[in-house]
Motif scaffolding. Structure first.
Motif, PDB file in Angstrom:
ATOM      1  N   ILE A  26       8.792  10.972  -4.091  1.00 58.87           N
ATOM      2  CA  ILE A  26       9.386  11.730  -5.188  1.00 58.87           C
ATOM      3  C   ILE A  26       8.304  12.560  -5.864  1.00 58.87           C
ATOM      4  N   VAL A  27       8.556  13.862  -5.966  1.00 56.21           N
ATOM      5  CA  VAL A  27       7.650  14.776  -6.662  1.00 56.21           C
ATOM      6  C   VAL A  27       8.172  14.945  -8.088  1.00 56.21           C
ATOM      7  N   LEU A  28       7.259  14.880  -9.055  1.00 58.33           N
ATOM      8  CA  LEU A  28       7.605  15.009 -10.468  1.00 58.33           C
ATOM      9  C   LEU A  28       7.217  16.379 -11.008  1.00 58.33           C
ATOM     10  N   ASN A  29       7.936  16.802 -12.022  1.00 58.68           N
ATOM     11  CA  ASN A  29       7.628  18.069 -12.684  1.00 58.68           C
ATOM     12  C   ASN A  29       6.346  17.929 -13.507  1.00 58.68           C
ATOM     13  N   ASP A  30       5.612  19.019 -13.623  1.00 54.69           N
ATOM     14  CA  ASP A  30       4.429  19.064 -14.481  1.00 54.69           C
ATOM     15  C   ASP A  30       4.285  20.479 -15.017  1.00 54.69           C
ATOM     16  N   ASP A  31       3.297  20.669 -15.862  1.00 55.45           N
ATOM     17  CA  ASP A  31       3.110  21.970 -16.509  1.00 55.45           C
ATOM     18  C   ASP A  31       2.035  22.824 -15.857  1.00 55.45           C
ATOM     19  N   PHE A  32       1.498  22.399 -14.717  1.00 57.51           N
ATOM     20  CA  PHE A  32       0.384  23.162 -14.172  1.00 57.51           C
ATOM     21  C   PHE A  32       0.556  23.621 -12.731  1.00 57.51           C
ATOM     22  N   ASN A  33       1.447  23.043 -11.938  1.00 60.14           N
ATOM     23  CA  ASN A  33       1.652  23.524 -10.570  1.00 60.14           C
ATOM     24  C   ASN A  33       2.686  24.643 -10.548  1.00 60.14           C
ATOM     25  N   THR A  34       2.380  25.685  -9.804  1.00 54.96           N
ATOM     26  CA  THR A  34       3.304  26.812  -9.702  1.00 54.96           C
ATOM     27  C   THR A  34       4.369  26.507  -8.644  1.00 54.96           C
ATOM     28  N   PHE A  35       5.482  27.235  -8.721  1.00 52.91           N
ATOM     29  CA  PHE A  35       6.529  27.107  -7.707  1.00 52.91           C
ATOM     30  C   PHE A  35       5.930  27.355  -6.326  1.00 52.91           C
ATOM     31  N   LYS A  36       5.136  28.397  -6.230  1.00 56.21           N
ATOM     32  CA  LYS A  36       4.555  28.767  -4.939  1.00 56.21           C
ATOM     33  C   LYS A  36       3.717  27.622  -4.368  1.00 56.21           C
ATOM     34  N   HIS A  37       2.893  27.011  -5.195  1.00 59.37           N
ATOM     35  CA  HIS A  37       2.028  25.924  -4.722  1.00 59.37           C
ATOM     36  C   HIS A  37       2.852  24.719  -4.253  1.00 59.37           C
ATOM     37  N   VAL A  38       3.864  24.352  -5.029  1.00 57.24           N
ATOM     38  CA  VAL A  38       4.699  23.198  -4.646  1.00 57.24           C
ATOM     39  C   VAL A  38       5.416  23.485  -3.331  1.00 57.24           C
ATOM     40  N   ILE A  39       5.979  24.655  -3.196  1.00 57.36           N
ATOM     41  CA  ILE A  39       6.670  25.037  -1.951  1.00 57.36           C
ATOM     42  C   ILE A  39       5.708  24.976  -0.770  1.00 57.36           C
ATOM     43  N   GLU A  40       4.528  25.553  -0.935  1.00 63.19           N
ATOM     44  CA  GLU A  40       3.535  25.550   0.146  1.00 63.19           C
ATOM     45  C   GLU A  40       3.133  24.128   0.536  1.00 63.19           C
ATOM     46  N   CYS A  41       2.945  23.254  -0.447  1.00 64.16           N
ATOM     47  CA  CYS A  41       2.557  21.869  -0.169  1.00 64.16           C
ATOM     48  C   CYS A  41       3.665  21.131   0.582  1.00 64.16           C
ATOM     49  N   LEU A  42       4.892  21.299   0.146  1.00 63.25           N
ATOM     50  CA  LEU A  42       6.002  20.633   0.820  1.00 63.25           C
ATOM     51  C   LEU A  42       6.096  21.084   2.273  1.00 63.25           C
ATOM     52  N   MET A  43       5.944  22.379   2.493  1.00 65.65           N
ATOM     53  CA  MET A  43       6.037  22.899   3.862  1.00 65.65           C
ATOM     54  C   MET A  43       4.847  22.446   4.711  1.00 65.65           C
ATOM     55  N   LYS A  44       3.698  22.293   4.097  1.00 64.41           N
ATOM     56  CA  LYS A  44       2.502  21.909   4.838  1.00 64.41           C
ATOM     57  C   LYS A  44       2.495  20.424   5.205  1.00 64.41           C
ATOM     58  N   TYR A  45       2.938  19.562   4.294  1.00 63.48           N
ATOM     59  CA  TYR A  45       2.751  18.132   4.483  1.00 63.48           C
ATOM     60  C   TYR A  45       4.004  17.344   4.864  1.00 63.48           C
ATOM     61  N   ILE A  46       5.182  17.866   4.623  1.00 65.78           N
ATOM     62  CA  ILE A  46       6.408  17.136   4.949  1.00 65.78           C
ATOM     63  C   ILE A  46       6.966  17.676   6.263  1.00 65.78           C
ATOM     64  N   PRO A  47       7.021  16.835   7.297  1.00 62.41           N
ATOM     65  CA  PRO A  47       7.494  17.294   8.606  1.00 62.41           C
ATOM     66  C   PRO A  47       8.936  17.807   8.538  1.00 62.41           C
ATOM     67  N   GLY A  48       9.172  18.901   9.227  1.00 62.32           N
ATOM     68  CA  GLY A  48      10.513  19.469   9.299  1.00 62.32           C
ATOM     69  C   GLY A  48      10.937  20.247   8.067  1.00 62.32           C
ATOM     70  N   MET A  49      10.056  20.388   7.101  1.00 56.67           N
ATOM     71  CA  MET A  49      10.392  21.104   5.873  1.00 56.67           C
ATOM     72  C   MET A  49      10.382  22.603   6.145  1.00 56.67           C
ATOM     73  N   ASN A  50      11.422  23.287   5.705  1.00 53.65           N
ATOM     74  CA  ASN A  50      11.466  24.744   5.851  1.00 53.65           C
ATOM     75  C   ASN A  50      11.409  25.380   4.458  1.00 53.65           C
ATOM     76  N   GLY A  51      11.249  26.673   4.436  1.00 52.72           N
ATOM     77  CA  GLY A  51      11.082  27.387   3.181  1.00 52.72           C
ATOM     78  C   GLY A  51      12.262  27.265   2.237  1.00 52.72           C
ATOM     79  N   ASP A  52      13.472  27.334   2.784  1.00 52.10           N
ATOM     80  CA  ASP A  52      14.662  27.247   1.928  1.00 52.10           C
ATOM     81  C   ASP A  52      14.783  25.873   1.275  1.00 52.10           C
TER      82      ASP A  52
END
Length: 97
Positions: A26-52
């Motif tokens: 589970i990823v939690l909300n915070d005040d310092f990570n950007t949408f772009k960074h979170v999306i990139e991390c999910l796509m990089k580290y979670i298998p089968g994750m796509n951009g949408d």
């Protein structure tokens, strides 16, 4: 999502199959990570994750405070959780599904 392998136990001559428990990431909300960074991390580290899906989960994190991003076996869950945390995402502790 991944299916856990089975554990076989013997009880008084009977074989009982049980599955290893799955764990939730589970990823939690915070005040310092950007949408772009979170999306990139999910796509990089979670298998089968796509951009949408990564964008949808990131919006859920932002608007609902958290999102379940992966469920599966403990060893893989620990790896993905650690990778996301090291990338700077705010993570809930791993818990059994």
């Amino acid at each position: 999502m991944t299916v856990s392998p089975a554990v076989t136990k013997e009880k008084a001559g009977q074989t009982i199959k049980q599955h290893y428990p799955n764990y939730k990431i589970i990823v939690l909300n915070d005040d310092f990570n950007t949408f772009k960074h979170v999306i990139e991390c999910l796509m990089k580290y979670i298998p089968g994750m796509n951009g949408d899906l990564a964008r949808e989960l990131t919006e859920q994190v932002h608007y609902e405070g958290q999102a379940l991003v992966w469920v599966g076996p403990q060893e893989q869950a620990e790896l993905y959780h650690q990778q996301l945390r090291r990338a700077g995402l705010t993570m809930a502790p791993l818990e059994k599904a």
